[in-house]
Scaffold this motif. Structure first.
Motif, PDB file in Angstrom:
ATOM      1  N   SER A 149       4.868  -1.268  -8.219  1.00 34.81           N
ATOM      2  CA  SER A 149       4.205  -1.773  -6.087  1.00 34.81           C
ATOM      3  C   SER A 149       4.664  -3.235  -5.527  1.00 34.81           C
ATOM      4  O   SER A 149       4.620  -3.197  -4.298  1.00 34.81           O
ATOM      5  N   SER A 150       5.914  -3.606  -5.861  1.00 38.02           N
ATOM      6  CA  SER A 150       6.404  -4.287  -5.051  1.00 38.02           C
ATOM      7  C   SER A 150       6.435  -3.951  -4.038  1.00 38.02           C
ATOM      8  O   SER A 150       6.856  -5.241  -2.360  1.00 38.02           O
ATOM      9  N   ALA A 151       7.326  -2.695  -3.760  1.00 39.54           N
ATOM     10  CA  ALA A 151       7.492  -2.345  -2.062  1.00 39.54           C
ATOM     11  C   ALA A 151       7.111  -1.184  -2.351  1.00 39.54           C
ATOM     12  O   ALA A 151       6.929  -0.704  -3.573  1.00 39.54           O
ATOM     13  N   HIS A 152       7.055  -0.483  -0.719  1.00 39.47           N
ATOM     14  CA  HIS A 152       6.825   0.760  -0.474  1.00 39.47           C
ATOM     15  C   HIS A 152       7.492   1.422   0.444  1.00 39.47           C
ATOM     16  O   HIS A 152       8.768   0.849   1.354  1.00 39.47           O
ATOM     17  N   VAL A 153       7.824   2.879   0.220  1.00 42.62           N
ATOM     18  CA  VAL A 153       9.102   3.437   1.225  1.00 42.62           C
ATOM     19  C   VAL A 153       8.509   4.734   1.965  1.00 42.62           C
ATOM     20  O   VAL A 153       7.152   4.851   1.363  1.00 42.62           O
ATOM     21  N   ALA A 154       8.477   5.168   3.030  1.00 43.72           N
ATOM     22  CA  ALA A 154       7.933   5.775   3.496  1.00 43.72           C
ATOM     23  C   ALA A 154       8.715   7.238   3.709  1.00 43.72           C
ATOM     24  O   ALA A 154       9.758   6.882   4.376  1.00 43.72           O
ATOM     25  N   GLY A 155       8.403   8.359   3.715  1.00 46.33           N
ATOM     26  CA  GLY A 155       9.603   9.710   3.808  1.00 46.33           C
ATOM     27  C   GLY A 155       9.008  10.371   5.171  1.00 46.33           C
ATOM     28  O   GLY A 155       7.796  10.913   5.085  1.00 46.33           O
ATOM     29  N   VAL A 156       9.865  10.950   5.727  1.00 45.64           N
ATOM     30  CA  VAL A 156       9.221  11.685   7.457  1.00 45.64           C
ATOM     31  C   VAL A 156       9.515  13.028   7.593  1.00 45.64           C
ATOM     32  O   VAL A 156      10.753  13.255   7.148  1.00 45.64           O
ATOM     33  N   TYR A 157       9.217  14.060   7.514  1.00 42.53           N
ATOM     34  CA  TYR A 157       9.846  15.156   8.448  1.00 42.53           C
ATOM     35  C   TYR A 157       9.347  16.017   9.341  1.00 42.53           C
ATOM     36  O   TYR A 157       7.831  15.723   9.414  1.00 42.53           O
ATOM     37  N   ILE A 158      10.498  16.287  10.088  1.00 44.85           N
ATOM     38  CA  ILE A 158      10.176  16.816  11.981  1.00 44.85           C
ATOM     39  C   ILE A 158      10.290  18.079  11.677  1.00 44.85           C
ATOM     40  O   ILE A 158      11.377  18.785  11.611  1.00 44.85           O
ATOM     41  N   ASP A 159       9.373  18.801  11.581  1.00 49.44           N
ATOM     42  CA  ASP A 159       9.298  20.383  11.634  1.00 49.44           C
ATOM     43  C   ASP A 159       8.849  20.806  12.602  1.00 49.44           C
ATOM     44  O   ASP A 159       9.066  20.465  13.884  1.00 49.44           O
ATOM     45  N   SER A 160       9.421  22.120  13.398  1.00 53.77           N
ATOM     46  CA  SER A 160       8.644  22.755  14.816  1.00 53.77           C
ATOM     47  C   SER A 160       7.552  22.928  14.835  1.00 53.77           C
ATOM     48  O   SER A 160       7.795  22.612  15.833  1.00 53.77           O
ATOM     49  N   ALA A 161       6.811  23.333  13.794  1.00 48.27           N
ATOM     50  CA  ALA A 161       5.709  23.099  13.734  1.00 48.27           C
ATOM     51  C   ALA A 161       4.643  22.049  13.511  1.00 48.27           C
ATOM     52  O   ALA A 161       3.145  21.805  13.588  1.00 48.27           O
ATOM     53  N   ASN A 162       5.370  20.897  12.958  1.00 45.97           N
ATOM     54  CA  ASN A 162       5.058  19.575  12.184  1.00 45.97           C
ATOM     55  C   ASN A 162       5.243  18.869  11.942  1.00 45.97           C
ATOM     56  O   ASN A 162       6.471  18.387  12.573  1.00 45.97           O
ATOM     57  N   LEU A 163       4.623  16.917  11.868  1.00 44.08           N
ATOM     58  CA  LEU A 163       4.593  15.702  10.869  1.00 44.08           C
ATOM     59  C   LEU A 163       4.411  16.037   9.669  1.00 44.08           C
ATOM     60  O   LEU A 163       2.919  16.327   9.782  1.00 44.08           O
ATOM     61  N   GLN A 164       5.022  15.933   9.118  1.00 43.95           N
ATOM     62  CA  GLN A 164       4.555  15.187   7.350  1.00 43.95           C
ATOM     63  C   GLN A 164       5.294  13.754   7.189  1.00 43.95           C
ATOM     64  O   GLN A 164       5.981  13.680   6.535  1.00 43.95           O
ATOM     65  N   ALA A 165       4.136  13.281   7.007  1.00 41.90           N
ATOM     66  CA  ALA A 165       4.250  11.521   6.479  1.00 41.90           C
ATOM     67  C   ALA A 165       4.046  11.959   4.428  1.00 41.90           C
ATOM     68  O   ALA A 165       2.948  11.803   4.525  1.00 41.90           O
ATOM     69  N   MET A 166       4.724  10.885   3.980  1.00 44.30           N
ATOM     70  CA  MET A 166       4.359  10.540   2.743  1.00 44.30           C
ATOM     71  C   MET A 166       5.187   8.757   2.426  1.00 44.30           C
ATOM     72  O   MET A 166       5.914   8.199   2.703  1.00 44.30           O
ATOM     73  N   VAL A 167       3.547   8.183   1.797  1.00 46.30           N
ATOM     74  CA  VAL A 167       4.417   6.550   1.154  1.00 46.30           C
ATOM     75  C   VAL A 167       4.208   6.651  -0.120  1.00 46.30           C
ATOM     76  O   VAL A 167       3.165   7.174  -0.878  1.00 46.30           O
ATOM     77  N   CYS A 168       5.321   5.800  -0.403  1.00 47.30           N
ATOM     78  CA  CYS A 168       5.115   6.240  -2.810  1.00 47.30           C
ATOM     79  C   CYS A 168       6.140   4.549  -3.400  1.00 47.30           C
ATOM     80  O   CYS A 168       6.824   3.618  -1.677  1.00 47.30           O
ATOM     81  N   ASP A 169       5.798   3.675  -3.844  1.00 51.19           N
ATOM     82  CA  ASP A 169       5.844   3.277  -4.291  1.00 51.19           C
ATOM     83  C   ASP A 169       7.726   2.994  -4.461  1.00 51.19           C
ATOM     84  O   ASP A 169       8.666   4.169  -5.061  1.00 51.19           O
ATOM     85  N   LEU A 170       7.846   2.100  -5.398  1.00 52.54           N
ATOM     86  CA  LEU A 170       9.622   1.871  -5.277  1.00 52.54           C
ATOM     87  C   LEU A 170       9.541   3.123  -6.934  1.00 52.54           C
ATOM     88  O   LEU A 170      11.117   2.964  -7.435  1.00 52.54           O
ATOM     89  N   GLY A 171       8.236   2.763  -7.940  1.00 51.35           N
ATOM     90  CA  GLY A 171       8.941   4.169  -8.662  1.00 51.35           C
ATOM     91  C   GLY A 171       8.749   5.653  -8.053  1.00 51.35           C
ATOM     92  O   GLY A 171       8.523   6.526  -9.144  1.00 51.35           O
ATOM     93  N   GLY A 172       8.287   6.059  -7.169  1.00 50.00           N
ATOM     94  CA  GLY A 172       8.107   6.831  -6.485  1.00 50.00           C
ATOM     95  C   GLY A 172       7.286   7.748  -7.038  1.00 50.00           C
ATOM     96  O   GLY A 172       6.858   8.754  -6.578  1.00 50.00           O
ATOM     97  N   GLU A 173       5.729   6.961  -6.960  1.00 48.49           N
ATOM     98  CA  GLU A 173       4.586   7.499  -7.177  1.00 48.49           C
ATOM     99  C   GLU A 173       3.957   7.925  -5.877  1.00 48.49           C
ATOM    100  O   GLU A 173       3.679   6.417  -4.696  1.00 48.49           O
ATOM    101  N   VAL A 174       3.571   8.455  -5.501  1.00 48.03           N
ATOM    102  CA  VAL A 174       2.642   8.864  -4.151  1.00 48.03           C
ATOM    103  C   VAL A 174       1.436   8.349  -4.020  1.00 48.03           C
ATOM    104  O   VAL A 174       0.602   7.952  -4.697  1.00 48.03           O
TER     105      VAL A 174
END
Length: 381
Positions: free
Chosen positions: A83-108
Motif C-alpha cells: 500500500s506504499s503506492a498505487h497505480v490506475a488502469g483505464v480502458y477506453i471502449d467505444s461506449a464506456n470508460l472504465q478505471a481501476m486503482v490498485c496498490d502495488l500488490g495488485g489489490e483492487v
C-alpha cells in the motif's frame, strides 16, 4: 523508490533499490537473508531497511506471539508494503470508460465505469477520462498526483510512443497522440497500449492463462480481436499491429452468419447486430433449442477455422476466448476445441475467460505496475 536526499551516496541508493526488489519478490525476509541476497553486510542491510521503514516502503512482519514464546526471540522479519503506492488502469471502449486503482500488490481499491456515446468527440472523451481517473483515485483515498503510473488501454493500432495510428471505433482517434494528450491532463506518468495486448496480459497475470507463456486471446462480441503472448510477453509486431484481424479472404471471420441466420429465422421482424444475434442463439441453446445449439456450434467451429491459421504456426499452449460471448462457456469452447483437436499438430487447450468486463482494465493495471516497478525499483543510469 523515493529519491534519496542529495547527500546520500550512490551506493546507498543502489543498495536500497536492490533490497526493495528482493522484498518485492518475497513474502517475508530476515535481515540476514536480505544481506545475503543483496550481497551486502548485515549492518548495511539493517541501515537500508530502517530507512525504508521510515519512508513507508517496508513494514515489519509481526509473528504469532504464542509461537514467539515457544522458541524464544525470533529474528526480525520484513515485507514489502504494497500500500506504499498505487497505480490506475483505464480502458477506453467505444461506449464506456472504465478505471481501476490498485496498490502495488495488485489489490483492487476502487473501480468506476462511465458510459459514453460512441460518437463522443475526442476532446470530450479525453476530458471525461481524466475526470474518471480523479474520481476513482478519490474513491481509493488517493490523490491523482500520488499515483505512481496510469496505464491506458484503447482500441486501435497503438505505436511505441502512445500514438493511435489507426482506429475505426472512435471518432477523431486515428492519428491522436494519446500519450501526449493524457500526459497534459494527468499529472503522473502515463503509458498507453492496445486493448488486445492488455487483455492477454491480464489473462497471463490473473486469468485462465496463469503459468502459460504462449497464449492466443480471442475477443468475441461486437467485434473480433486478438492478443498474442509469445514467450511470456505480449507481442506487438513490426508495426504494433500484431493481433489486428482486419478483413480475411474466404470469409474466415464471418462466423456470425450462422447465429444471424438463426435469429432472423426465429424472429424475422427483429433486427439484431452480430453480438445480439449470438447472445440470442446462446440463450435459446441453453433453454434446450436444438436448432439454436446447432447454430452456436457452427459459429464456434467457424471461429476455430480462423484460429487454425494462427494456432498452427504459433504453437500456443492455450487459447482464451474472451469478450462478452465468453459467457457462453462450453457451448462455444467445445466446438472450438473439437476443430483444433482435429486440425492442429499440437492442439492448445481452449478455455473461456473468467475475467469478465474488467479484463482489459486489469491488463492496463498490469501495464502500469510493470512501469511503476521500473520507475520505483530501478536506479537510473
Amino acid at each position: 523508490m523515493r529519491q534519496a536526499s542529495g547527500d546520500a551516496s550512490l551506493l546507498r541508493r543502489l543498495n536500497s533499490a536492490a533490497i526493495l526488489r528482493i522484498l518485492r519478490g518475497r513474502e517475508v525476509a530476515t535481515l540476514t537473508e536480505l544481506a545475503s541476497a543483496a550481497g551486502v553486510s548485515r549492518p548495511t542491510a539493517e541501515g537500508v531497511v530502517e530507512d525504508l521503514l521510515a519512508d513507508g516502503w517496508v513494514e515489519e512482519y509481526a509473528e504469532d506471539e504464542h509461537a514467539d514464546r515457544q522458541r524464544g526471540r525470533p529474528a526480525r522479519r520484513f515485507r514489502f508494503r504494497a500500500s506504499s503506492a498505487h497505480v490506475a488502469g483505464v480502458y477506453i471502449d467505444s461506449a464506456n470508460l472504465q478505471a481501476m486503482v490498485c496498490d502495488l500488490g495488485g489489490e483492487v481499491r476502487a473501480v468506476r465505469r462511465q458510459p459514453l456515446p460512441a460518437d463522443t468527440p475526442a476532446p470530450e472523451r479525453l476530458a471525461a477520462l481524466a475526470e474518471l481517473v480523479r474520481l476513482v483515485a478519490a474513491d481509493a483515498e488517493v490523490a491523482v498526483a500520488d499515483l505512481a503510473v496510469v496505464g491506458v488501454g484503447t482500441t486501435g493500432v497503438v505505436d511505441g510512443e502512445g500514438r493511435v495510428v489507426k482506429s475505426i471505433m472512435l471518432p477523431g482517434w486515428t492519428g491522436l497522440h494519446l500519450h501526449a494528450e493524457l500526459s497534459a491532463r494527468i499529472p503522473v506518468p502515463v503509458v498507453v497500449e492496445n486493448d488486445m495486448r492488455l487483455a492477454v496480459m491480464a489473462e497471463h497475470w490473473r486469468g485462465a492463462a496463469c503459468g502459460c507463456d504462449d497464449v492466443v486471446y480471442l475477443l468475441t462480441g461486437d467485434r473480433i480481436g486478438m492478443g498474442l503472448l509469445i514467450g511470456g510477453r505480449a507481442h506487438r509486431g513490426a508495426h504494433a499491429a500484431a493481433g489486428e484481424i482486419g478483413s480475411q479472404p474466404n470469409d474466415n471471420w464471418s462466423a456470425f452468419r450462422y447465429v444471424a441466420d438463426y435469429a432472423m429465422a426465429v424472429e424475422p421482424g427483429e433486427l439484431r447486430g452480430s453480438r445480439q444475434s449470438a447472445e440470442f442463439a446462446i440463450s435459446r441453446a441453453r433453454s434446450g433449442d436444438e436448432k439454436a445449439r446447432l447454430a452456436v456450434r457452427r459459429f464456434g467451429r467457424a471461429l476455430a477455422a480462423g484460429l487454425i491459421t494462427v494456432v498452427n504456426p504459433l504453437d500456443p499452449e492455450m487459447v482464451v476466448i474472451g469478450g462478452s460471448l465468453s459467457a457462453a462457456g462450453d457451448l462455444l469452447v467445445d466446438p472450438i476445441q473439437e476443430l483444433l483437436d482435429e486440425y492442429c499438430l499440437y492442439p492448445p487447450k481452449v478455455v473461456a475467460s473468467g475475467l469478465g468486463g474488467e479484463c482489459i482494465t486489469l491488463g492496463a493495471v498490469r501495464l502500469a505496475l510493470d512501469h511503476a516497478e521500473r520507475l520505483l525499483f530501478t536506479m537510473p543510469d
